[in-house]
Design a protein around this motif. Structure first.
Motif, PDB file in Angstrom:
ATOM      1  N   PRO A 148       0.806  -1.229   0.000  1.00 21.54           N
ATOM      2  CA  PRO A 148       0.000   0.000   0.000  1.00 21.54           C
ATOM      3  C   PRO A 148       0.838   1.278   0.000  1.00 21.54           C
ATOM      4  O   PRO A 148       0.524   2.236  -0.718  1.00 21.54           O
ATOM      5  CB  PRO A 148      -0.822  -0.119   1.293  1.00 21.54           C
ATOM      6  N   ILE A 149       1.915   1.298   0.797  1.00 17.09           N
ATOM      7  CA  ILE A 149       2.755   2.500   0.865  1.00 17.09           C
ATOM      8  C   ILE A 149       3.496   2.704  -0.448  1.00 17.09           C
ATOM      9  O   ILE A 149       3.574   3.822  -0.974  1.00 17.09           O
ATOM     10  CB  ILE A 149       3.754   2.399   2.037  1.00 17.09           C
ATOM     11  N   ALA A 150       4.047   1.607  -1.004  1.00 15.88           N
ATOM     12  CA  ALA A 150       4.770   1.705  -2.274  1.00 15.88           C
ATOM     13  C   ALA A 150       3.850   2.166  -3.401  1.00 15.88           C
ATOM     14  O   ALA A 150       4.255   2.929  -4.280  1.00 15.88           O
ATOM     15  CB  ALA A 150       5.397   0.360  -2.622  1.00 15.88           C
ATOM     16  N   MET A 151       2.603   1.704  -3.370  1.00 12.24           N
ATOM     17  CA  MET A 151       1.636   2.112  -4.392  1.00 12.24           C
ATOM     18  C   MET A 151       1.412   3.618  -4.341  1.00 12.24           C
ATOM     19  O   MET A 151       1.412   4.301  -5.369  1.00 12.24           O
ATOM     20  CB  MET A 151       0.316   1.370  -4.180  1.00 12.24           C
ATOM     21  N   ARG A 152       1.247   4.137  -3.131  1.00 15.50           N
ATOM     22  CA  ARG A 152       1.021   5.581  -2.987  1.00 15.50           C
ATOM     23  C   ARG A 152       2.237   6.377  -3.426  1.00 15.50           C
ATOM     24  O   ARG A 152       2.120   7.401  -4.107  1.00 15.50           O
ATOM     25  CB  ARG A 152       0.675   5.917  -1.528  1.00 15.50           C
ATOM     26  N   LEU A 153       3.421   5.892  -3.085  1.00 16.13           N
ATOM     27  CA  LEU A 153       4.643   6.595  -3.460  1.00 16.13           C
ATOM     28  C   LEU A 153       4.901   6.540  -4.964  1.00 16.13           C
ATOM     29  O   LEU A 153       5.553   7.428  -5.521  1.00 16.13           O
ATOM     30  CB  LEU A 153       5.842   5.982  -2.716  1.00 16.13           C
ATOM     31  N   SER A 154       4.378   5.504  -5.621  1.00 22.54           N
ATOM     32  CA  SER A 154       4.642   5.311  -7.050  1.00 22.54           C
ATOM     33  C   SER A 154       3.682   6.070  -7.954  1.00 22.54           C
ATOM     34  O   SER A 154       3.955   6.210  -9.154  1.00 22.54           O
ATOM     35  CB  SER A 154       4.575   3.815  -7.393  1.00 22.54           C
ATOM     36  N   ILE A 155       2.571   6.547  -7.406  1.00 26.01           N
ATOM     37  CA  ILE A 155       1.538   7.176  -8.230  1.00 26.01           C
ATOM     38  C   ILE A 155       2.067   8.338  -9.072  1.00 26.01           C
ATOM     39  O   ILE A 155       1.817   8.398 -10.282  1.00 26.01           O
ATOM     40  CB  ILE A 155       0.357   7.642  -7.356  1.00 26.01           C
ATOM     41  N   PRO A 156       2.806   9.308  -8.496  1.00 22.82           N
ATOM     42  CA  PRO A 156       3.255  10.443  -9.324  1.00 22.82           C
ATOM     43  C   PRO A 156       4.122  10.016 -10.505  1.00 22.82           C
ATOM     44  O   PRO A 156       3.926  10.497 -11.629  1.00 22.82           O
ATOM     45  CB  PRO A 156       4.057  11.307  -8.329  1.00 22.82           C
ATOM     46  N   ALA A 157       5.069   9.117 -10.268  1.00 24.90           N
ATOM     47  CA  ALA A 157       5.947   8.669 -11.345  1.00 24.90           C
ATOM     48  C   ALA A 157       5.179   7.819 -12.349  1.00 24.90           C
ATOM     49  O   ALA A 157       5.401   7.920 -13.561  1.00 24.90           O
ATOM     50  CB  ALA A 157       7.124   7.880 -10.782  1.00 24.90           C
ATOM     51  N   TYR A 158       4.240   6.992 -11.858  1.00 21.25           N
ATOM     52  CA  TYR A 158       3.492   6.141 -12.782  1.00 21.25           C
ATOM     53  C   TYR A 158       2.542   6.959 -13.650  1.00 21.25           C
ATOM     54  O   TYR A 158       2.264   6.578 -14.792  1.00 21.25           O
ATOM     55  CB  TYR A 158       2.705   5.070 -12.031  1.00 21.25           C
ATOM     56  N   SER A 159       2.048   8.066 -13.138  1.00 23.06           N
ATOM     57  CA  SER A 159       1.191   8.917 -13.956  1.00 23.06           C
ATOM     58  C   SER A 159       1.960   9.441 -15.163  1.00 23.06           C
ATOM     59  O   SER A 159       1.411   9.529 -16.273  1.00 23.06           O
ATOM     60  CB  SER A 159       0.643  10.088 -13.136  1.00 23.06           C
ATOM     61  N   ASN A 160       3.244   9.767 -14.960  1.00 19.35           N
ATOM     62  CA  ASN A 160       4.073  10.195 -16.095  1.00 19.35           C
ATOM     63  C   ASN A 160       4.265   9.062 -17.100  1.00 19.35           C
ATOM     64  O   ASN A 160       4.245   9.282 -18.314  1.00 19.35           O
ATOM     65  CB  ASN A 160       5.428  10.684 -15.592  1.00 19.35           C
ATOM     66  N   GLU A 161       4.468   7.843 -16.598  1.00 20.53           N
ATOM     67  CA  GLU A 161       4.639   6.697 -17.479  1.00 20.53           C
ATOM     68  C   GLU A 161       3.345   6.407 -18.250  1.00 20.53           C
ATOM     69  O   GLU A 161       3.383   6.063 -19.432  1.00 20.53           O
ATOM     70  CB  GLU A 161       5.043   5.467 -16.662  1.00 20.53           C
ATOM     71  N   PHE A 162       2.210   6.574 -17.594  1.00 18.84           N
ATOM     72  CA  PHE A 162       0.921   6.329 -18.244  1.00 18.84           C
ATOM     73  C   PHE A 162       0.700   7.328 -19.377  1.00 18.84           C
ATOM     74  O   PHE A 162       0.228   6.973 -20.458  1.00 18.84           O
ATOM     75  CB  PHE A 162      -0.209   6.438 -17.212  1.00 18.84           C
ATOM     76  N   ILE A 163       1.057   8.583 -19.130  1.00 14.74           N
ATOM     77  CA  ILE A 163       0.945   9.610 -20.169  1.00 14.74           C
ATOM     78  C   ILE A 163       1.917   9.315 -21.305  1.00 14.74           C
ATOM     79  O   ILE A 163       1.585   9.478 -22.490  1.00 14.74           O
ATOM     80  CB  ILE A 163       1.203  11.004 -19.566  1.00 14.74           C
ATOM     81  N   SER A 164       3.125   8.880 -20.962  1.00 11.34           N
ATOM     82  CA  SER A 164       4.095   8.509 -21.987  1.00 11.34           C
ATOM     83  C   SER A 164       3.580   7.352 -22.830  1.00 11.34           C
ATOM     84  O   SER A 164       3.768   7.319 -24.054  1.00 11.34           O
ATOM     85  CB  SER A 164       5.428   8.125 -21.331  1.00 11.34           C
ATOM     86  N   LEU A 165       2.885   6.405 -22.183  1.00 12.24           N
ATOM     87  CA  LEU A 165       2.304   5.281 -22.902  1.00 12.24           C
ATOM     88  C   LEU A 165       1.204   5.752 -23.853  1.00 12.24           C
ATOM     89  O   LEU A 165       1.082   5.246 -24.975  1.00 12.24           O
ATOM     90  CB  LEU A 165       1.751   4.261 -21.905  1.00 12.24           C
ATOM     91  N   LEU A 166       0.414   6.719 -23.399  1.00 13.35           N
ATOM     92  CA  LEU A 166      -0.615   7.294 -24.264  1.00 13.35           C
ATOM     93  C   LEU A 166       0.001   7.853 -25.543  1.00 13.35           C
ATOM     94  O   LEU A 166      -0.486   7.600 -26.649  1.00 13.35           O
ATOM     95  CB  LEU A 166      -1.370   8.399 -23.521  1.00 13.35           C
ATOM     96  N   LYS A 167       1.071   8.608 -25.386  1.00 16.98           N
ATOM     97  CA  LYS A 167       1.722   9.200 -26.560  1.00 16.98           C
ATOM     98  C   LYS A 167       2.375   8.130 -27.429  1.00 16.98           C
ATOM     99  O   LYS A 167       2.437   8.266 -28.653  1.00 16.98           O
ATOM    100  CB  LYS A 167       2.751  10.241 -26.105  1.00 16.98           C
ATOM    101  N   SER A 168       2.845   7.060 -26.810  1.00 16.43           N
ATOM    102  CA  SER A 168       3.478   5.986 -27.577  1.00 16.43           C
ATOM    103  C   SER A 168       2.477   5.219 -28.426  1.00 16.43           C
ATOM    104  O   SER A 168       2.855   4.609 -29.434  1.00 16.43           O
ATOM    105  CB  SER A 168       4.192   5.014 -26.631  1.00 16.43           C
ATOM    106  N   THR A 169       1.192   5.249 -28.035  1.00 17.67           N
ATOM    107  CA  THR A 169       0.186   4.540 -28.833  1.00 17.67           C
ATOM    108  C   THR A 169       0.112   5.111 -30.253  1.00 17.67           C
ATOM    109  O   THR A 169      -0.324   4.417 -31.175  1.00 17.67           O
ATOM    110  CB  THR A 169      -1.217   4.635 -28.195  1.00 17.67           C
ATOM    111  N   ALA A 170       0.528   6.362 -30.423  1.00 20.75           N
ATOM    112  CA  ALA A 170       0.504   6.979 -31.759  1.00 20.75           C
ATOM    113  C   ALA A 170       1.414   6.234 -32.732  1.00 20.75           C
ATOM    114  O   ALA A 170       1.195   6.266 -33.944  1.00 20.75           O
ATOM    115  CB  ALA A 170       0.919   8.448 -31.664  1.00 20.75           C
ATOM    116  N   LEU A 171       2.426   5.544 -32.208  1.00 22.37           N
ATOM    117  CA  LEU A 171       3.354   4.810 -33.075  1.00 22.37           C
ATOM    118  C   LEU A 171       2.701   3.586 -33.707  1.00 22.37           C
ATOM    119  O   LEU A 171       3.210   3.049 -34.683  1.00 22.37           O
ATOM    120  CB  LEU A 171       4.585   4.382 -32.270  1.00 22.37           C
ATOM    121  N   ALA A 172       1.579   3.152 -33.132  1.00 27.46           N
ATOM    122  CA  ALA A 172       0.882   1.984 -33.690  1.00 27.46           C
ATOM    123  C   ALA A 172       0.413   2.252 -35.115  1.00 27.46           C
ATOM    124  O   ALA A 172       0.220   1.318 -35.897  1.00 27.46           O
ATOM    125  CB  ALA A 172      -0.294   1.599 -32.801  1.00 27.46           C
TER     126      ALA A 172
END
Length: 235
Positions: A148-172
């Motif tokens: 639970p603690i690691a999940m909360r700490l990871s949210i800010p960085a994972y949000s950046n990765e999720f947005i990066s993944l969104l932009k990467s979908t354009a390569l499809a």
């Protein structure tokens, strides 16, 4: 001027018809990427050098090469092998859609693993020692304290990765997938108006990014509400 406005309006509506495909690529890749990331994280935390080494090698390769190259290798390279064409993977890898998802989640997994690892390392050792003193087993500490603690700490960085993944979908769109970018490429070929169409596409992605940021911000606020309450009592 009116023609440009009409073109932008029509092209935006047309490209939005591909938003469902973009969301499919995004959420399916994020889902499988997270599952594999958890598995790799456990391998890195296993204390066994061969499991940890294998996970580190995977992360190094997928973080060290461009996702477009990975996508081309999966789409153009793997079908050349007869063992792939005769395996259970062929129904997935025979089409651009399946290859795009595989490439996206394999790449995202490498980054997500390191994000989760950072969250685990960020857990206060004193909290784990206190849990151990209370008689909690290693498994219980992992499930009820560390995760639970690691999940909360990871949210800010994972949000950046999720947005990066969104932009990467354009390569499809480079491997025949008709998402928003794929529709945009088709419209450019038909209208010879790349400026208006790609600006419209950029605005769509900016709006999507805004809502994703707000969503993750809300999730972070919910997971951190107990911390805010503690700070409020101290003040």
């Amino acid at each position: 001027m009116m023609e440009s406005i009409a073109l932008i309006t029509d092209s935006t509506i047309a490209m939005l018809s591909g938003i469902g495909m973009t969301f499919q690529l995004l959420f399916i890749s994020a889902f499988f990427g997270m599952i594999l990331a958890v598995a790799l994280l456990l391998m890195r935390m296993s204390g066994k050098w061969y499991l940890s080494g294998l996970a580190q090698a995977y992360i190094y390769v997928f973080r060290g090469t461009p996702i477009l190259v990975q996508m081309f290798i999966i789409y153009y390279g793997l079908p050349q092998f007869e063992v792939i064409r005769e395996s259970f993977l062929w129904p997935v890898l025979r089409e651009g859609y399946g290859c795009a998802i595989v490439a996206l989640f394999l790449n995202s997994c490498a980054y997500t693993t390191e994000i989760l690892r950072g969250g685990v390392l960020g857990v206060d050792k004193g909290v784990l020692e206190a849990a151990s003193a209370l008689g909690m087993s290693k498994r219980q500490r992992l499930i009820h304290i560390t995760a639970p603690i690691a999940m909360r700490l990871s949210i800010p960085a994972y949000s950046n990765e999720f947005i990066s993944l969104l932009k990467s979908t354009a390569l499809a769109s480079t491997i025949t997938v008709i998402d928003m970018t794929g529709i945009g490429r088709t419209l450019v070929a038909e209208t010879f108006a790349p400026y208006e169409i790609y600006i419209s596409l950029a605005v769509i992605y900016i709006v999507l990014t805004f809502f994703i940021q707000r969503s993750f911000g809300s999730i972070e606020s919910v997971l951190s509400r107990h911390c805010a309450k503690k700070l409020g009592r101290k003040e």
